[in-house]
Design an enzyme around this catalytic site. Structure first.
Site, PDB file in Angstrom:
ATOM      1  N   ASP A  45     -52.891  32.144  28.896  1.00 19.44           N
ATOM      2  CA  ASP A  45     -53.417  33.414  29.408  1.00 19.44           C
ATOM      3  C   ASP A  45     -52.395  34.058  30.351  1.00 19.44           C
ATOM      4  OD1 ASP A  45     -56.090  32.893  28.228  1.00 19.44           O
ATOM      5  OD2 ASP A  45     -56.045  31.236  29.639  1.00 19.44           O
ATOM      6  N   HIS A  58     -61.115  30.145  31.079  1.00 20.91           N
ATOM      7  CA  HIS A  58     -60.329  30.463  29.878  1.00 20.91           C
ATOM      8  C   HIS A  58     -61.322  30.959  28.825  1.00 20.91           C
ATOM      9  CE1 HIS A  58     -57.583  30.187  26.523  1.00 20.91           C
ATOM     10  NE2 HIS A  58     -58.439  29.404  25.898  1.00 20.91           N
TER      11      HIS A  58
HETATM   12  P1  NAX Z   1     -57.408  21.571  15.339  1.00 28.16           P
HETATM   13  O1  NAX Z   1     -58.808  21.741  14.817  1.00 28.16           O
HETATM   14  O2  NAX Z   1     -56.259  21.849  14.458  1.00 28.16           O
HETATM   15  O3  NAX Z   1     -57.249  20.072  15.889  1.00 28.16           O
HETATM   16  C1  NAX Z   1     -58.197  19.466  16.694  1.00 28.16           C
HETATM   17  C2  NAX Z   1     -58.093  17.990  16.448  1.00 28.16           C
HETATM   18  O4  NAX Z   1     -58.930  17.324  17.374  1.00 28.16           O
HETATM   19  C3  NAX Z   1     -58.547  17.557  15.044  1.00 28.16           C
HETATM   20  O5  NAX Z   1     -57.518  16.805  14.423  1.00 28.16           O
HETATM   21  C4  NAX Z   1     -59.774  16.715  15.326  1.00 28.16           C
HETATM   22  O6  NAX Z   1     -59.944  15.655  14.408  1.00 28.16           O
HETATM   23  C5  NAX Z   1     -59.451  16.206  16.728  1.00 28.16           C
HETATM   24  N1  NAX Z   1     -60.594  15.648  17.437  1.00 28.16           N
HETATM   25  C6  NAX Z   1     -61.884  16.053  17.436  1.00 28.16           C
HETATM   26  N2  NAX Z   1     -62.632  15.232  18.170  1.00 28.16           N
HETATM   27  C7  NAX Z   1     -61.793  14.303  18.683  1.00 28.16           C
HETATM   28  C8  NAX Z   1     -61.999  13.170  19.504  1.00 28.16           C
HETATM   29  N3  NAX Z   1     -63.202  12.811  19.957  1.00 28.16           N
HETATM   30  N4  NAX Z   1     -60.913  12.423  19.831  1.00 28.16           N
HETATM   31  C9  NAX Z   1     -59.686  12.734  19.369  1.00 28.16           C
HETATM   32  N5  NAX Z   1     -59.467  13.783  18.561  1.00 28.16           N
HETATM   33  C10 NAX Z   1     -60.500  14.549  18.223  1.00 28.16           C
HETATM   34  O7  NAX Z   1     -57.374  22.418  16.675  1.00 28.16           O
HETATM   35  P2  NAX Z   1     -56.098  23.010  17.459  1.00 28.16           P
HETATM   36  O8  NAX Z   1     -55.776  24.328  16.887  1.00 28.16           O
HETATM   37  O9  NAX Z   1     -55.049  21.982  17.534  1.00 28.16           O
HETATM   38  O10 NAX Z   1     -56.753  23.291  18.886  1.00 28.16           O
HETATM   39  C11 NAX Z   1     -57.170  22.245  19.727  1.00 28.16           C
HETATM   40  C12 NAX Z   1     -58.077  22.784  20.813  1.00 28.16           C
HETATM   41  O11 NAX Z   1     -57.345  23.688  21.639  1.00 28.16           O
HETATM   42  C13 NAX Z   1     -59.285  23.590  20.298  1.00 28.16           C
HETATM   43  O12 NAX Z   1     -60.428  23.203  21.037  1.00 28.16           O
HETATM   44  C14 NAX Z   1     -58.913  25.022  20.644  1.00 28.16           C
HETATM   45  O13 NAX Z   1     -60.041  25.848  20.822  1.00 28.16           O
HETATM   46  C15 NAX Z   1     -58.158  24.815  21.922  1.00 28.16           C
HETATM   47  N6  NAX Z   1     -57.278  25.904  22.383  1.00 28.16           N
HETATM   48  C16 NAX Z   1     -57.141  26.089  23.705  1.00 28.16           C
HETATM   49  C17 NAX Z   1     -56.249  27.013  24.241  1.00 28.16           C
HETATM   50  C18 NAX Z   1     -56.098  27.156  25.703  1.00 28.16           C
HETATM   51  O14 NAX Z   1     -55.340  28.036  26.102  1.00 28.16           O
HETATM   52  N7  NAX Z   1     -56.744  26.368  26.550  1.00 28.16           N
HETATM   53  C19 NAX Z   1     -55.466  27.899  23.359  1.00 28.16           C
HETATM   54  C20 NAX Z   1     -55.340  27.396  21.955  1.00 28.16           C
HETATM   55  C21 NAX Z   1     -56.588  26.732  21.393  1.00 28.16           C
HETATM   56  O15 NAX Z   1     -57.494  27.715  20.998  1.00 28.16           O
END
Ligand code: NAX
Length: 324
Positions: free
Chosen positions: A155, A183
């Protein structure tokens, strides 16, 4: 030798993050170990990732382990980057998402508490990251609260880039940019305290309505705009923000500047309710030690918006009360 755990390691942010992390983007010339955690169903992807990391022959990557058990993978880690979370699915309310993901952060908080280094620095990225971070922090009572961060750096970077574009200057001319609060779409990118070439941003950009409306709304909606444009959420820019969040923590902040991080509000100097993870201006002394920068003037416009984002975080906390 830093030991770094990354959850959600089979996901898209991780794929954009791990190779630069292993290549010294944060810990230059320092050997490091990576501990990759995802759900059991993703074991094969983690295996492939470990093979690719090995094939890069990074001189400082000493060890890669992977699996699904945070109690094993968080053992003695110095940094935990918590990307793993469930995405919101069609028809799911925000409250349901909070509860679903809450469970993940209960367990990971407990694992950090039991097996991580007592100085571990935790960066929660998985959304809703502020409240997930609060849950993890509550379940790790033996760790200092101030070592828990929710990532708000993307952000901040978005806000800096937009101000620089409008002022037709370099991003390095923009300083003192804080994004207050959550966020989420209520976040408060603060142009009133930002500086452009060491002058108040509002003296350089003289369109008050652009700053108040267009700037604020564009930053708030940027994540959604990316999703519409690419069909997936931001990944490379998020990964870069993880790198910068860690760099900001381990290196002293340049004199007079600050960076944004979502941190515990218990002792904040701005009158924000306690026991929230809130975006504040932070100044690092290096090695993960930092303070919230005090004394920033808040005008009526910003104050009003901060009250809204604070209220949203209080509501989120109520949704996950059972986990706290
Ligand atoms: P993806 O859906 O590509 O990857 C998430 C991964 O987490 C998957 O491989 C899933 O199997 C794994 N997962 C789920 N539960 C789990 C657990 N209990 N233990 C270990 N792994 C687990 O998502 P991605 O694009 O990589 O984004 C990851 C997270 O970042 C999402 O929640 C997304 O919303 C968040 N974001 C946060 C941002 C920020 O600025 N704070 C910006 C980018 C993103 O939107």
């Amino acid at each position: 030798m830093p030991r770094i755990a990354v959850t959600g390691a089979a996901g898209q942010i991780a794929y954009n993050l791990l190779f630069s992390l292993a290549n010294g983007a944060v810990f230059k010339d320092e050997p490091l170990s990576l501990f990759l955690c995802d759900l059991p169903a993703f074991e094969q992807q983690l295996n492939a990732l470990a093979m690719e990391l090995e094939d890069c022959a990074f001189p400082n990557l000493k060890e890669v382990e992977f699996g699904s058990d945070p109690f094993k993978l968080f053992e003695r880690v110095d940094y935990a980057i918590l990307l793993g979370a469930k995405p919101r699915t069609a028809g799911m309310e925000r409250g349901d998402l909070l509860k679903e993901n809450g469970k993940i952060f209960v367990k990971q908080g407990q694992a950090l508490n039991e097996v991580a280094s007592k100085q571990v620095k935790v960066l929660v990225v998985g959304n809703p990251c502020n409240t997930n971070c609060l849950i993890a922090q509550h379940h790790a009572p033996s760790l200092p609260k101030k070592n828990f961060h929710a990532m708000m750096r993307l952000d901040q970077n978005r806000a800096i880039a937009l101000l620089a574009k409008k002022a037709k200057c370099s991003v390095s001319d923009v300083s003192r940019l804080v994004v207050w609060g959550n966020h989420s779409a209520t976040q408060v990118p603060d142009f009133t305290n930002a500086r452009i070439r060491n002058r108040a941003a509002s003296e350089v950009i003289r369109e008050k309505s652009w700053l108040q409306v267009e700037f604020t709304e564009t930053i708030r909606q940027r994540g959604t705009m990316i999703i519409h444009a690419r069909g997936k959420s931001s990944a490379a820019s998020a990964a870069h923000s993880v790198i910068e969040s860690l760099r900001s923590l381990i290196h002293p902040t340049p004199e007079g500047d600050f960076f944004t991080s979502g941190v515990n509000s218990d002792e904040n100097p701005y009158g924000i309710e306690k026991d929230l993870i809130f975006g504040f201006p932070c100044r690092s002394f290096g090695n993960g030690e930092y303070e919230i920068v005090s004394g920033l003037p808040l005008d009526y416009f910003i104050r009003e918006k901060i009250a809204v984002t604070q209220e949203e975080l209080i509501t989120e906390r109520e949704c996950v009360r059972e986990w706290l």
